[in-house]
Design a protein around this motif. Structure first.
Motif, PDB file in Angstrom:
ATOM      1  N   ASP A  30       0.805  -1.217   0.000  1.00 29.24           N
ATOM      2  CA  ASP A  30       0.000   0.000   0.000  1.00 29.24           C
ATOM      3  C   ASP A  30       0.841   1.270   0.000  1.00 29.24           C
ATOM      4  OD1 ASP A  30      -2.324  -1.548   0.062  1.00 29.24           O
ATOM      5  OD2 ASP A  30      -2.307  -1.637   2.268  1.00 29.24           O
ATOM      6  N   GLU A  31       2.161   1.122  -0.138  1.00 26.10           N
ATOM      7  CA  GLU A  31       3.062   2.278  -0.102  1.00 26.10           C
ATOM      8  C   GLU A  31       3.420   2.739  -1.518  1.00 26.10           C
ATOM      9  OE1 GLU A  31       3.931   3.762   2.646  1.00 26.10           O
ATOM     10  OE2 GLU A  31       3.264   2.261   4.097  1.00 26.10           O
ATOM     11  N   LYS A  56       3.124   0.816  -4.912  1.00 27.81           N
ATOM     12  CA  LYS A  56       2.510   1.630  -5.965  1.00 27.81           C
ATOM     13  C   LYS A  56       3.554   2.548  -6.582  1.00 27.81           C
ATOM     14  CE  LYS A  56      -1.818   1.692  -3.343  1.00 27.81           C
ATOM     15  NZ  LYS A  56      -2.818   2.546  -2.635  1.00 27.81           N
TER      16      LYS A  56
END
Length: 280
Positions: free
Chosen positions: A104-105, A123
Motif C-alpha cells: 500500500d506504499e 505503488k
C-alpha cells in the motif's frame, strides 16, 4: 650542468560508486606500494563501466549489473536492501519488513537504481527521481518510501528519515572491474588486495622475498647423518672401506707383515712357562 630529470610519480586511479567504502583496501595499498599514489575517482552508479572503458580510471569498484563489454569482473560482496521511510512512519515499529508489507506504499524508483527487481513493489510514483539523493528528499517530505542498498541509506542519512532491513528484497552486488586488455601489474596488485592475499602471495609487481639459502655444511651434515644411518643398517657404500687383499693359496708372503725397513718382520718371541725359582 643540466639538472637530472626526476620521473613523475606513478598514480593508480580507482573509480568508486556511491556507498562503497574502500578505506581498508586503500590502507593496504599504501602500505605495500608507498611509491604509487592511489587516486579515488568518484563516479555515479551508472557511469562505472564507461569511465573504465574511456581510460579515466585504471580499475573501479562498481555496482552490478554493469555493461560487461571489454571488462573483467570480480564480484566481491552483496549488500542487504533496506526500506527508507520517514522517521515517524509506522514501519519503524518493526525490526524488519517484507516486500508484501509495501503493497500500500508509494515506492520511489530513482533512475540510478540498480536493484534487480523482477517486479517493483508497492505503488509507482507519478515520476521517477533522477538520483537516490533526490529520492531520499522526497521520502523526508512524506511523498513515499525507498528501497536501496544499506550503504546508500547510510550515505544519505538525515534525522527525519530512518530505515529497516527488507528481508526478501534483491541484494546489491559490488564488484571490482577493469578493462581486460589493460591488465597491468598494478591491477593484479589491487586484485590481490581486495581478495585478501598477503604481500608474500601477491601476483603483482611487488617481488617475493628470496628463499633462504642453505648454509654450507648443512648438506654435509645431512649426508653424514645418512651415512651413519646406513652404517647402522649394515650397508657399506663403495669407497668407504678398502677391499681386502685376495688370498692366494700357497703364498704366505701375501699375509706376512713387513717391517719398517721393507724386510720380513721377525716373529715375536714366545714366552714359555716360568721355571722354578732358583733355576736361573
Amino acid at each position: 650542468m643540466p639538472e637530472p630529470v626526476v620521473p613523475a610519480p606513478q598514480v593508480f586511479r580507482l573509480a568508486i560508486v556511491p556507498g562503497v567504502t574502500p578505506g581498508k583496501w586503500v590502507g593496504t595499498w599504501r602500505e605495500r606500494l608507498p611509491d604509487v599514489a592511489l587516486e579515488l575517482v568518484h563516479v555515479t552508479a551508472l557511469d562505472g563501466g564507461d569511465i573504465l572503458r574511456s581510460g579515466a580510471a585504471d580499475a573501479g569498484l562498481v555496482r552490478l549489473p554493469v555493461d560487461r563489454a571489454e571488462l573483467s569482473i570480480i564480484p566481491l560482496y552483496t549488500e542487504v536492501p533496506v526500506v527508507v521511510v520517514p522517521a515517524d512512519h509506522e514501519i519503524t515499529a518493526f525490526a524488519d519488513v517484507a516486500v508484501a508489507d509495501l503493497a500500500d506504499e508509494i515506492v520511489l524508483h530513482p533512475l540510478d537504481d540498480l536493484l534487480g527487481w523482477d517486479r517493483l513493489p508497492g505503488k509507482p510514483a507519478a515520476e521517477r527521481p533522477a538520483t537516490t539523493g533526490d529520492a531520499v528528499e522526497l521520502v523526508a517530505a512524506g511523498i513515499g518510501v525507498l528501497v536501496v542498498p544499506q550503504s546508500l541509506a547510510r550515505l544519505h542519512h538525515r534525522r527525519d528519515v530512518t530505515y529497516r532491513p527488507l528481508t526478501d528484497g534483491p541484494g546489491s552486488q559490488v564488484a571490482l572491474a577493469w578493462v581486460e586488455e589493460r591488465t597491468t601489474d598494478l591491477v593484479e596488485e589491487l586484485v590481490g588486495i581486495v581478495r585478501g592475499r598477503t604481500a608474500r602471495s601477491s601476483r603483482g609487481r611487488v617481488p617475493r622475498p628470496p628463499e633462504p639459502e642453505v648454509a654450507q655444511g648443512t648438506a654435509g651434515a645431512k649426508g653424514g647423518a645418512k651415512g651413519a644411518a646406513g652404517s647402522k643398517a649394515g650397508g657399506v657404500k663403495s669407497g668407504d672401506r678398502r677391499k681386502p687383499t685376495p688370498r692366494v693359496p700357497g703364498d704366505e708372503r701375501a699375509r706376512s707383515p713387513r717391517g719398517a725397513s721393507g724386510g720380513r718382520a721377525k716373529p715375536a718371541a714366545r714366552r714359555g712357562k716360568p721355571g722354578p725359582r732358583g733355576s736361573r
